[in-house]
Write an enzyme that holds these catalytic residues in place. Structure first.
Site, PDB file in Angstrom:
ATOM      1  N   GLU A   1       0.883  -1.753   0.200  1.00 46.90           N
ATOM      2  CA  GLU A   1      -0.308  -0.402  -0.106  1.00 46.90           C
ATOM      3  C   GLU A   1       1.075   1.503   0.226  1.00 46.90           C
ATOM      4  O   GLU A   1       0.312   2.273  -0.874  1.00 46.90           O
ATOM      5  CB  GLU A   1      -0.976  -0.177   1.277  1.00 46.90           C
ATOM      6  CG  GLU A   1      -1.776   1.472   1.153  1.00 46.90           C
ATOM      7  CD  GLU A   1      -2.922   1.020  -0.603  1.00 46.90           C
ATOM      8  OE1 GLU A   1      -3.027   1.952  -0.310  1.00 46.90           O
ATOM      9  OE2 GLU A   1      -3.436   0.123  -0.560  1.00 46.90           O
TER      10      GLU A   1
ATOM     11  N   GLU B   1       1.545   6.226  -6.933  1.00 46.40           N
ATOM     12  CA  GLU B   1       0.547   7.175  -7.805  1.00 46.40           C
ATOM     13  C   GLU B   1       0.950   8.671  -7.245  1.00 46.40           C
ATOM     14  O   GLU B   1       0.841   9.772  -8.540  1.00 46.40           O
ATOM     15  CB  GLU B   1      -0.873   7.274  -6.743  1.00 46.40           C
ATOM     16  CG  GLU B   1      -1.549   5.759  -6.647  1.00 46.40           C
ATOM     17  CD  GLU B   1      -2.403   5.718  -6.262  1.00 46.40           C
ATOM     18  OE1 GLU B   1      -3.124   6.508  -5.173  1.00 46.40           O
ATOM     19  OE2 GLU B   1      -3.199   4.662  -6.007  1.00 46.40           O
TER      20      GLU B   1
END
Length: 131
Positions: free
Chosen positions: A74, A81
């Protein structure tokens, strides 16, 4: 840059600085990333279930491994991103989409592995409790 601006732009000079920045990163993930909060909730539930069911030390190792594997995935997904968004100024780019999709796929694979490990560890114990 204003002489009163003390934001660090260079390399960490002390372990304390590195640890403080790492802590800031963890806090940022918990504050800003909904999926990270979900992963933390799932981890707390799994740890609580492990404690209640008194799993073996080997099972604890597997459980902790998959929890931290999902967390690491994660974190890397969030980095991917953020960096790709900065590179293209939030405009659509097929290569950025590919990078984001692959990073998200890595989180999905880690989460699926965690579920499989959870089923192996907790499944038989929970079935025995129901009987």
């Amino acid at each position: 840059m204003d002489s009163k601006d003390r934001r660090q732009v260079g390399k960490n000079h002390h372990l304390y600085q590195a640890m403080r920045h790492a802590g800031d990163g963890i806090i940022t993930m918990l504050r800003e990333e909904r999926n990270m909060r979900f992963h933390c909730l799932a981890a707390v539930a799994a740890l609580g279930l492990g404690w209640l069911l008194r799993i073996s030390s080997g099972d604890w190792l597997w459980l902790l491994l998959v929890i931290f594997l999902v967390f690491a995935a994660e974190f890397l997904n969030t980095v991917t991103e953020a960096v790709t968004d900065v590179m293209v100024s939030h405009q659509y780019n097929v290569d950025v989409k590919k990078a984001k999709d692959v990073a998200a796929g890595g989180v999905l694979l880690a989460a699926c592995f965690a579920v499989v490990v959870g089923l192996i560890i907790f499944g038989p114990r929970l079935v025995n409790l129901v009987r």
